[in-house]
Motif scaffolding. Sequence first.
Motif, short mmCIF file in Angstrom:
data_model
loop_
_atom_site.label_atom_id
_atom_site.label_comp_id
_atom_site.label_asym_id
_atom_site.label_seq_id
_atom_site.Cartn_x
_atom_site.Cartn_y
_atom_site.Cartn_z
N ILE A 77 0.47 -1.27 0.01
CA ILE A 77 0.16 -0.43 0.12
C ILE A 77 0.47 1.76 -0.19
CG2 ILE A 77 -1.59 1.22 0.93
CD1 ILE A 77 -2.71 -1.59 -0.08
N THR A 85 3.31 0.46 4.93
CA THR A 85 2.14 0.00 5.03
C THR A 85 1.94 -1.12 3.73
OG1 THR A 85 0.91 2.06 5.82
CG2 THR A 85 -0.02 0.22 5.03
N ARG A 87 -0.82 -4.78 3.31
CA ARG A 87 -2.43 -5.27 3.04
C ARG A 87 -2.09 -6.71 2.62
NH1 ARG A 87 -6.26 -1.90 0.58
NH2 ARG A 87 -5.64 -2.74 -1.81
N SER A 101 -3.92 -5.82 7.96
CA SER A 101 -2.81 -3.70 7.40
C SER A 101 -2.50 -3.94 8.82
CB SER A 101 -3.68 -2.72 7.83
OG SER A 101 -5.03 -2.91 6.62
N SER A 103 0.71 -2.00 10.00
CA SER A 103 1.82 -0.67 9.97
C SER A 103 3.03 -1.09 10.69
CB SER A 103 1.12 0.59 10.34
OG SER A 103 2.05 1.45 9.79
#
Length: 284
Positions: A77, A85, A87, A101, A103
């Motif tokens: 992402i 990031t 997904r 998701s 991070s």
Amino acid sequence: MASIEEILAVERIDNDIYRGGSFPSQLRRTFGGQVAGQALVSATRTVDREYAVHSLHGYFLRPGKPDKPAVFMVDRIRDGRSFVTRRVTGVQDGEAIFSMSASFHITDDHGPDHQDAMPKVPDPDSLPDRRDTATESQKMLLAEWANFDIRIVDQSETARMPGLAAQQRVWFKYKNSLPDDHLLHVCTLAYMSDMTLLGSSMTVHPDARTQNASLDHAMWFLRPFRTDDWLLYDQTSPSAGGGRALTQGRIFDRSGRLVAAVTQEGLTRSVDSDSAASIMRQAQ
């Protein structure tokens, strides 16, 4: 029982596509921590090692089949200078069973630092092994976690915090020594974080018969830790209703450092005695 290294050893099958192993299980659905852990490992395989995972947010969309591997597809992402990031979608038989998701952050040592104090609890070595006091249905689940030591603090020894609806405290750790790889410990804790948390919602409903399943799961990694050392899972359930329960957890290491935080909502649908017996037969 497979080792945690085997459970988390996802296989790369194409660019940003990975496959997690399947392992013998008595459960009728794949343990949620396994799906989350394998998804997180898949995400980390697409990120430079200088970035450390600091949070994940996942949704359990369909029950996984324990006898089949899941495929994890990673979407890149964002790749920033400080944050990355990813997904991840977990798939079985062409259907999404999990969406997450994650991070990642290059840790910055500059900034304020504070944390909550760890609650006072009995030492884990003074508590009985959970397998010695578990019911038959609990023993079935604990058999899935044979490589983990889980010690639940009795409610009579749990210091009650005023105004909190439901509280539970659990010491846990991986039984065997693990390598000095922080990423492995992070993914292992993601696996472990689904253990016992939803059960905190039932501490004030000891006689309730419910159908339980994790619905969504969020986690923040705050400080370095080891999962082969004792960790305290300080759990609360601020609300239950409508067939769902909200649960929260703070994870401390034995020295009192707050190392992670978790929030989960789960299904807690009431069932009658016949339905509960049917669910147990299916699980076995």
